[in-house]
Design a protein around this motif. Structure first.
Motif, PDB file in Angstrom:
ATOM      1  N   UNK A 120      35.423  51.145  20.357  1.00 32.04           N
ATOM      2  CA  UNK A 120      36.287  51.365  21.512  1.00 32.04           C
ATOM      3  C   UNK A 120      35.435  51.464  22.773  1.00 32.04           C
ATOM      4  N   UNK A 121      34.342  52.204  22.663  1.00 31.14           N
ATOM      5  CA  UNK A 121      33.391  52.295  23.781  1.00 31.14           C
ATOM      6  C   UNK A 121      32.784  50.927  24.079  1.00 31.14           C
ATOM      7  N   UNK A 122      32.449  50.192  23.037  1.00 34.65           N
ATOM      8  CA  UNK A 122      31.866  48.856  23.221  1.00 34.65           C
ATOM      9  C   UNK A 122      32.853  47.925  23.923  1.00 34.65           C
ATOM     10  N   UNK A 123      34.126  48.017  23.568  1.00 41.84           N
ATOM     11  CA  UNK A 123      35.150  47.190  24.207  1.00 41.84           C
ATOM     12  C   UNK A 123      35.218  47.464  25.704  1.00 41.84           C
ATOM     13  N   UNK A 124      35.167  48.734  26.078  1.00 39.97           N
ATOM     14  CA  UNK A 124      35.204  49.112  27.491  1.00 39.97           C
ATOM     15  C   UNK A 124      33.990  48.525  28.214  1.00 39.97           C
ATOM     16  N   UNK A 125      32.827  48.615  27.585  1.00 38.59           N
ATOM     17  CA  UNK A 125      31.609  48.156  28.239  1.00 38.59           C
ATOM     18  C   UNK A 125      31.536  46.636  28.293  1.00 38.59           C
ATOM     19  N   UNK A 126      32.161  45.962  27.362  1.00 38.00           N
ATOM     20  CA  UNK A 126      32.216  44.501  27.432  1.00 38.00           C
ATOM     21  C   UNK A 126      33.084  44.022  28.592  1.00 38.00           C
ATOM     22  N   UNK A 127      33.902  44.932  29.113  1.00 37.46           N
ATOM     23  CA  UNK A 127      34.747  44.609  30.272  1.00 37.46           C
ATOM     24  C   UNK A 127      34.042  44.928  31.589  1.00 37.46           C
ATOM     25  N   UNK A 128      32.806  45.441  31.512  1.00 31.50           N
ATOM     26  CA  UNK A 128      32.028  45.690  32.720  1.00 31.50           C
ATOM     27  C   UNK A 128      31.975  47.123  33.186  1.00 31.50           C
ATOM     28  N   UNK A 129      32.498  48.057  32.390  1.00 31.21           N
ATOM     29  CA  UNK A 129      32.465  49.471  32.765  1.00 31.21           C
ATOM     30  C   UNK A 129      31.573  50.219  31.797  1.00 31.21           C
ATOM     31  N   UNK A 130      30.564  50.919  32.286  1.00 30.16           N
ATOM     32  CA  UNK A 130      29.695  51.691  31.402  1.00 30.16           C
ATOM     33  C   UNK A 130      30.260  53.086  31.186  1.00 30.16           C
ATOM     34  N   UNK A 131      30.323  53.502  29.932  1.00 29.04           N
ATOM     35  CA  UNK A 131      30.761  54.862  29.601  1.00 29.04           C
ATOM     36  C   UNK A 131      29.545  55.776  29.730  1.00 29.04           C
TER      37      UNK A 131
END
Length: 337
Positions: A237-248
């Motif tokens: 889920x975190x990886x999906x967010x970061x693949x969209x250009x947002x770093x957690x």
């Protein structure tokens, strides 16, 4: 996983838990080790839904489904809480359906009643619950050493784990971090589901490796976000967010490090168990707490995280039917405004 099997081959006792209200440090006493339960890859919860109804969260049903399948037959005990009615029902079915017991006659399920407020009387109640339903249960069933000396030893080991993960997590504050949110999610998750004694050398090695990294000149992200919510045990889920250009950059969810990886400090003349109960009561940001100090404190905590980690936004994930995060999500909507 392999490390759990290795620890069991050495005669160690795996103790399952799902909630921050169960102090992880108490499950790593003597010859025990903690395993935070999860059920990755669950595609269907038909049997669990039959017992719990479809109006309960997927996490609690997935855990029960995995238990019915025999996925937790390795456990020596399940230390549960009455934090929310759904997870409590899931854990009650371990007893009602005689799960694991057929494989291990000594297996038991123990439940504590965590407080709703942070008053002095609540601390005493919490400490008593931990003594009766965790320490005494382990001592009477498996002969676990629950002395003050054993508690202090467990605290020292716990603090070392926390120090390493905190140092790695602090690197996310940098403008161009040498670690991604996804990688940190994996590191934190590993520390919760693997025997900490066996994972410690790998954590030390990882810390040194990450500190030596040289990130690309241009950061991979466009925005920085705080990820908050309930039982988020899925690093993808975190990886999906970061693949969209947002770093957690900050992990404020139940399986995260904020809170979770703060050092436990034993005050002068303070009993170790009292210090542990006080620590988890003070650091917990669970929306179950109802007193005004905690309610307003959670909002302030979000604000401080956003500033400290230089976040541009806040993502709050809420599983369907999760009562606590349903209203917590609404309460936190104006944090970034």
């Amino acid at each position: 996983n392999e490390l759990v099997s290795k620890a069991m081959d050495e005669g160690k006792l795996p103790l399952g838990f799902t909630c921050y209200f169960i102090p992880e440090v108490l499950l790593n006493l003597d010859n025990c080790f903690s395993v935070r339960l999860r059920a990755p890859g669950t595609a269907d919860t038909g049997i669990a839904t039959y017992y719990m109804s479809e109006k309960t969260c997927m996490f609690s049903r997935s855990v029960l489904e995995r238990a019915i399948e025999g996925g937790y037959n390795f456990l020596a005990a399940l230390i549960g809480t009455e934090t929310c009615s759904m997870m409590n029902r899931s854990q009650e079915h371990f007893e009602m359906l005689n799960l694991v017991k057929d494989v291990n006659e000594k297996f038991f399920v123990s439940h504590i009643d965590p407080p709703f407020v942070t008053k002095d009387y609540a601390l005493k109640h919490y400490e008593k619950q931990l003594q009766l339903h965790v320490l005494d249960a382990l001592k009477n069933t498996y002969g676990v050493d629950t002395s003050d000396e054993a508690l202090l030893k467990a605290i020292d080991a716990h603090n070392e784990i926390c120090d390493i993960i905190t140092e790695i997590g602090e690197l996310r504050k940098l403008e161009n971090p040498p670690i991604t949110g996804y990688e940190f999610h994996l590191i934190e998750l590993v520390s919760e589901v693997c025997p900490q004694r066996l994972i410690l050398p790998y954590l030390r090695e990882t810390l040194e490796e990450v500190k030596k990294r040289k990130p690309d000149k241009k950061p991979f992200y466009r925005v920085r976000v705080v990820l908050a919510g309930g039982e988020n045990d899925d690093p993808y889920f975190t990886k999906l967010i970061e693949e969209c250009g947002a770093m957690v950059v900050a992990d404020r969810y139940c399986y995260g490090s904020l809170p979770g990886r703060e050092r436990i400090v034993v005050g002068e003349g303070e009993a170790p168990l009292t210090a542990i109960a006080r620590h988890y009561m003070e650091t917990s940001q669970c929306p179950r707490y109802m007193n005004p100090e905690k309610v307003h404190g959670r909002k302030q905590y979000f604000t401080e995280l956003a500033k400290e980690y230089k976040a541009d936004g806040l993502i709050v994930e809420q599983m369907k039917f999760c009562e606590y995060w349903e209203y917590e999500r609404m309460y936190c909507m104006n944090v970034m405004e």
